[in-house]
Design an enzyme around this catalytic site. Structure first.
Site, short mmCIF file in Angstrom:
data_model
loop_
_atom_site.label_atom_id
_atom_site.label_comp_id
_atom_site.label_asym_id
_atom_site.label_seq_id
_atom_site.Cartn_x
_atom_site.Cartn_y
_atom_site.Cartn_z
CG HIS A 46 101.71 20.25 41.93
ND1 HIS A 46 101.48 21.33 41.10
CD2 HIS A 46 100.72 20.28 42.85
CE1 HIS A 46 100.40 21.98 41.50
NE2 HIS A 46 99.91 21.35 42.55
CG LEU A 78 102.08 39.55 32.95
CD1 LEU A 78 102.63 40.97 33.10
CD2 LEU A 78 103.21 38.60 32.56
CG ASP A 91 98.49 28.01 34.85
OD1 ASP A 91 98.21 27.26 35.80
OD2 ASP A 91 97.69 28.83 34.36
N GLY A 92 99.13 24.77 34.76
CA GLY A 92 98.39 23.65 34.18
C GLY A 92 98.65 22.29 34.80
CG LEU A 144 120.59 28.53 33.53
CD1 LEU A 144 119.99 29.53 32.54
CD2 LEU A 144 119.92 27.17 33.36
CB SER A 199 101.95 36.15 47.38
OG SER A 199 103.08 36.76 46.87
CD GLU A 200 98.76 36.33 44.70
OE1 GLU A 200 99.62 35.75 44.00
OE2 GLU A 200 98.91 37.48 45.15
C1 FPP Z 1 100.50 25.76 38.44
O1 FPP Z 1 99.64 24.71 38.10
C2 FPP Z 1 101.67 25.28 39.12
C3 FPP Z 1 101.99 25.51 40.43
C4 FPP Z 1 101.16 26.29 41.35
C5 FPP Z 1 103.19 24.93 41.06
C6 FPP Z 1 104.41 24.89 40.18
C7 FPP Z 1 105.25 23.77 40.66
C8 FPP Z 1 105.97 22.97 39.85
C9 FPP Z 1 106.10 23.15 38.42
C10 FPP Z 1 106.68 21.79 40.40
C11 FPP Z 1 107.75 22.07 41.35
C12 FPP Z 1 108.74 23.05 40.89
C13 FPP Z 1 109.96 23.14 41.41
C14 FPP Z 1 110.87 24.24 41.06
C15 FPP Z 1 110.42 22.12 42.34
P1 FPP Z 1 98.19 24.68 38.75
O2 FPP Z 1 98.23 23.80 39.95
O3 FPP Z 1 97.72 26.09 39.01
O4 FPP Z 1 97.39 24.03 37.58
P2 FPP Z 1 95.86 24.27 37.18
O5 FPP Z 1 95.74 25.73 36.82
O6 FPP Z 1 95.68 23.35 36.02
O7 FPP Z 1 95.05 23.87 38.37
#
Ligand code: FPP
Length: 251
Positions: free
Chosen positions: A46, A204, A29-30, A140, A75-76
């Site tokens: 991302h 979670l 997250d973040g 792994l 899903s959300e």
């Molecule tokens: C949460 O940050 C992250 C996601 C919704 C996407 C996770 C994707 C990656 C880590 C990159 C790609 C991964 C792979 C496996 C190729 P957020 O967008 O909710 O951040 P915020 O809460 O700061 O807005």
């Protein structure tokens, strides 16, 4: 040795010498906040998050963690603006194609949990091919949760159980926790020992709800794109310092 002394002794051990969790699951997250703090578009966060995924896999291999599960798309997340969903899909497409050979070379087995069928056909095909190509690897077990939601997973399993009972294939009395667990996406996987969430949020968010029953939770004040070997080791050290009792009283 008393319980307190045991805990103190465990606290003194670096992660390498203490208990290494068999299964680490991560709520990444973040990314958005990381990008916003730099005046960059969310996709830049991302993309930087994908680099953190790479560092995390290296760290898991280094520490001998056997199972690593990453929450890449909930899903959300489909409810996000179409542009961001498209950017994430494009990143995933690129990631699978560019990383799979290296993952395979390092003995990584890839699995996908969630409703992968909601992604475009070509992504489903490359994920399926990657799963098949790495099936024999055992160093792994890397699981990517895509279009995953814990409640939806439990409901789908309940529906399957109900159908099997209605068809007379399962005796309701035989439907215990182990049998129900085999109906989940995570059939064949151990439950997570440690769940890490970055970005300072402490929830979670529908991740591995059934499987998290006895997981240790570690919340880190680092945004996912800044996560790496140091933070992974820190979470493992925190885990090693905890006394897990699985509901039993201390002995
Ligand atoms: C949460 O940050 C992250 C996601 C919704 C996407 C996770 C994707 C990656 C880590 C990159 C790609 C991964 C792979 C496996 C190729 P957020 O967008 O909710 O951040 P915020 O809460 O700061 O807005």
């Amino acid at each position: 040795m008393s319980a307190t002394t045991k805990t103190a002794a465990r606290k003194a051990l670096p992660a390498e010498l203490g208990t290494v969790p068999a299964h680490v699951a991560i709520i990444m997250d973040g990314n958005g906040r990381w990008a916003a703090s730099r005046g960059l578009p969310r996709i830049a966060g991302h993309r930087a998050g994908a680099m953190a995924v790479r560092r995390t896999i290296e760290a898991a291999l280094h520490h001998g963690v056997a199972w690593l599960t990453l929450y890449a798309f909930s899903s959300e997340n489909w409810r996000r603006p179409a542009g961001e969903v498209n950017d994430l899909t494009t990143l995933l497409r690129h990631y699978v194609k560019s990383e799979i050979a290296e993952l395979a070379a390092h003995g990584v087995r890839l699995r996908v949990i969630g409703e992968a069928a909601r992604f475009p056909d070509d992504i489903q095909a490359s994920l399926g091919a990657a799963e098949r190509a790495t099936r024999a690897n055992a160093r792994l077990n890397l699981t990517i949760a895509l279009s995953y939601g814990g409640r939806a997973e439990i409901v789908a399993a309940a529906r399957r159980a109900a159908a099997a009972i209605a068809a007379g294939e399962i005796d309701p009395a035989a439907l215990d926790e182990a049998a129900f667990g085999r109906l989940l996406f995570t059939d064949g996987m151990p439950d997570p020992d440690l769940i890490i969430r970055t970005s300072g949020e402490q929830r979670l968010s529908n991740f591995l709800l059934w499987q998290a029953a006895y997981a240790e939770l570690v919340f880190l004040n680092v945004l996912w794109p800044d996560f790496g070997a140091v933070q992974f080791a820190e979470a493992l050290a925190d885990y090693a310092s905890r006394e897990r009792r699985f509901g039993a009283r201390p002995g």
